[in-house]
Design a protein around this motif. Structure first.
Motif, PDB file in Angstrom:
ATOM      1  N   SER A   9       1.028  -1.343   0.480  1.00 25.16           N
ATOM      2  CA  SER A   9       0.454  -0.204   0.191  1.00 25.16           C
ATOM      3  C   SER A   9       0.894   1.160  -0.157  1.00 25.16           C
ATOM      4  O   SER A   9       2.220   1.333   0.951  1.00 25.16           O
ATOM      5  CB  SER A   9      -0.796  -0.011   1.036  1.00 25.16           C
ATOM      6  OG  SER A   9      -1.728   1.672   1.281  1.00 25.16           O
ATOM      7  N   GLU A  10       0.274   2.153  -0.697  1.00 21.72           N
ATOM      8  CA  GLU A  10       1.193   3.175  -0.812  1.00 21.72           C
ATOM      9  C   GLU A  10       0.194   4.180   1.002  1.00 21.72           C
ATOM     10  O   GLU A  10       1.206   4.661   1.108  1.00 21.72           O
ATOM     11  CB  GLU A  10       0.582   4.506  -1.537  1.00 21.72           C
ATOM     12  CG  GLU A  10       0.960   4.120  -2.931  1.00 21.72           C
ATOM     13  CD  GLU A  10       0.105   5.188  -4.000  1.00 21.72           C
ATOM     14  OE1 GLU A  10       0.375   6.215  -3.524  1.00 21.72           O
ATOM     15  OE2 GLU A  10      -0.373   5.021  -5.335  1.00 21.72           O
ATOM     16  N   GLU A  11      -0.179   4.124   1.669  1.00 25.09           N
ATOM     17  CA  GLU A  11      -0.098   4.236   2.621  1.00 25.09           C
ATOM     18  C   GLU A  11       0.767   3.592   3.716  1.00 25.09           C
ATOM     19  O   GLU A  11       0.820   2.435   4.363  1.00 25.09           O
ATOM     20  CB  GLU A  11      -1.328   3.981   3.361  1.00 25.09           C
ATOM     21  CG  GLU A  11      -2.323   4.827   4.795  1.00 25.09           C
ATOM     22  CD  GLU A  11      -3.327   4.214   5.127  1.00 25.09           C
ATOM     23  OE1 GLU A  11      -3.624   5.378   6.167  1.00 25.09           O
ATOM     24  OE2 GLU A  11      -3.548   2.975   5.119  1.00 25.09           O
ATOM     25  N   PRO A  12       1.563   4.041   5.104  1.00 23.44           N
ATOM     26  CA  PRO A  12       2.608   3.630   5.513  1.00 23.44           C
ATOM     27  C   PRO A  12       2.251   3.069   6.354  1.00 23.44           C
ATOM     28  O   PRO A  12       1.004   2.973   6.903  1.00 23.44           O
ATOM     29  CB  PRO A  12       3.434   4.986   6.237  1.00 23.44           C
ATOM     30  CG  PRO A  12       2.852   6.647   5.643  1.00 23.44           C
ATOM     31  CD  PRO A  12       2.062   5.740   4.488  1.00 23.44           C
ATOM     32  N   ILE A  13       3.127   1.770   6.739  1.00 23.74           N
ATOM     33  CA  ILE A  13       2.870   1.063   7.677  1.00 23.74           C
ATOM     34  C   ILE A  13       2.216   1.469   8.712  1.00 23.74           C
ATOM     35  O   ILE A  13       1.157   0.938   9.859  1.00 23.74           O
ATOM     36  CB  ILE A  13       3.829  -0.326   8.263  1.00 23.74           C
ATOM     37  CG1 ILE A  13       3.759  -0.614   6.674  1.00 23.74           C
ATOM     38  CG2 ILE A  13       2.829  -1.180   8.885  1.00 23.74           C
ATOM     39  CD1 ILE A  13       5.442  -1.896   5.948  1.00 23.74           C
ATOM     40  N   TYR A  14       2.457   2.497   9.655  1.00 24.55           N
ATOM     41  CA  TYR A  14       2.323   2.770  10.947  1.00 24.55           C
ATOM     42  C   TYR A  14       0.758   2.841  11.111  1.00 24.55           C
ATOM     43  O   TYR A  14       0.918   3.352  12.049  1.00 24.55           O
ATOM     44  CB  TYR A  14       3.729   3.759  11.718  1.00 24.55           C
ATOM     45  CG  TYR A  14       3.411   5.328  11.058  1.00 24.55           C
ATOM     46  CD1 TYR A  14       3.141   6.582  11.766  1.00 24.55           C
ATOM     47  CD2 TYR A  14       3.945   5.511   9.982  1.00 24.55           C
ATOM     48  CE1 TYR A  14       2.436   7.364  11.210  1.00 24.55           C
ATOM     49  CE2 TYR A  14       4.406   6.700   9.153  1.00 24.55           C
ATOM     50  CZ  TYR A  14       3.823   7.403  10.208  1.00 24.55           C
ATOM     51  OH  TYR A  14       3.269   8.478   9.900  1.00 24.55           O
ATOM     52  N   LEU A  15       0.415   3.966   9.770  1.00 24.69           N
ATOM     53  CA  LEU A  15      -0.767   4.437   9.805  1.00 24.69           C
ATOM     54  C   LEU A  15      -1.992   4.160   9.464  1.00 24.69           C
ATOM     55  O   LEU A  15      -2.717   3.687   9.983  1.00 24.69           O
ATOM     56  CB  LEU A  15      -0.658   5.726   8.720  1.00 24.69           C
ATOM     57  CG  LEU A  15      -0.210   7.272   8.714  1.00 24.69           C
ATOM     58  CD1 LEU A  15      -0.178   7.952   7.890  1.00 24.69           C
ATOM     59  CD2 LEU A  15      -0.729   7.913  10.044  1.00 24.69           C
ATOM     60  N   GLN A  16      -1.371   2.628   9.047  1.00 24.11           N
ATOM     61  CA  GLN A  16      -2.198   1.238   8.690  1.00 24.11           C
ATOM     62  C   GLN A  16      -3.082   0.641   9.531  1.00 24.11           C
ATOM     63  O   GLN A  16      -3.907   0.257  10.740  1.00 24.11           O
ATOM     64  CB  GLN A  16      -1.672   0.424   7.938  1.00 24.11           C
ATOM     65  CG  GLN A  16      -1.376   0.684   6.604  1.00 24.11           C
ATOM     66  CD  GLN A  16      -1.303  -0.604   5.552  1.00 24.11           C
ATOM     67  OE1 GLN A  16      -1.239  -1.527   5.695  1.00 24.11           O
ATOM     68  NE2 GLN A  16      -0.115  -0.167   4.924  1.00 24.11           N
ATOM     69  N   THR A  52       8.792   1.326  12.964  1.00 27.00           N
ATOM     70  CA  THR A  52       7.418   0.997  12.225  1.00 27.00           C
ATOM     71  C   THR A  52       6.507   0.861  13.875  1.00 27.00           C
ATOM     72  O   THR A  52       4.946   1.592  13.509  1.00 27.00           O
ATOM     73  CB  THR A  52       6.912   0.375  11.082  1.00 27.00           C
ATOM     74  OG1 THR A  52       8.666   0.618  10.336  1.00 27.00           O
ATOM     75  CG2 THR A  52       6.099   0.502  10.851  1.00 27.00           C
ATOM     76  N   LYS A  55       6.934   4.543  16.216  1.00 24.72           N
ATOM     77  CA  LYS A  55       5.831   5.245  16.063  1.00 24.72           C
ATOM     78  C   LYS A  55       4.057   5.085  15.647  1.00 24.72           C
ATOM     79  O   LYS A  55       4.132   6.023  16.122  1.00 24.72           O
ATOM     80  CB  LYS A  55       6.457   5.137  13.865  1.00 24.72           C
ATOM     81  CG  LYS A  55       5.857   6.763  13.517  1.00 24.72           C
ATOM     82  CD  LYS A  55       6.663   6.838  11.963  1.00 24.72           C
ATOM     83  CE  LYS A  55       6.449   8.055  12.115  1.00 24.72           C
ATOM     84  NZ  LYS A  55       7.353   8.782   9.898  1.00 24.72           N
TER      85      LYS A  55
END
Length: 124
Positions: A9-16, A52, A55
């Motif tokens: 995904s283009e969304e960073p893993i920490y945001l997922q 990750t 964060k």
């Protein structure tokens, strides 16, 4: 609670990670004062770098969703979590995007109601 991380995904893993934990709290899958895995445990489980997960946890602590207890580790914060002005901005943007994609107000309200009904009902 099972987290699904999309490494492509283009969304960073920490945001997922952040989003899925917030949704888990809202749905009652994670309870107030419930202990979460350590950063290292979560990183190993998800197959990601410990920084990750750290964060993601840090952002959730700053937003009031998690707390850290020196003896117990990372815990889900007691509810309710205080809403911020940023939450309202995000909701406004999301509703604007929905409206632009489907300007039928009743259909949008139905979608919003379906999502709301998936959240915890024991406090109602």
């Amino acid at each position: 609670m099972i987290l699904e991380i999309d490494p492509h995904s283009e969304e960073p893993i920490y945001l997922q990670l952040r989003k899925q934990i917030i949704i888990g709290i809202a749905r009652g899958e994670l309870k107030p004062n419930e202990q979460l895995p350590t950063v290292r445990q979560f990183a190993d489980e998800l197959g990601v770098n410990t920084m990750t997960v750290s964060k993601g946890y840090q952002q959730l602590r700053e937003e009031g969703y998690l707390i850290t207890d020196r003896r117990k580790g990372t815990l889900v914060a007691p509810l309710p979590v205080t809403a911020t002005e940023k939450n309202e901005e995000n909701l406004t943007l999301l509703l604007a995007e929905l409206y632009l994609a489907e300007p039928d107000e009743k259909a949008i309200q139905k979608k919003v109601q379906q999502i709301l009904s998936s959240f915890r009902k024991e406090d109602a």
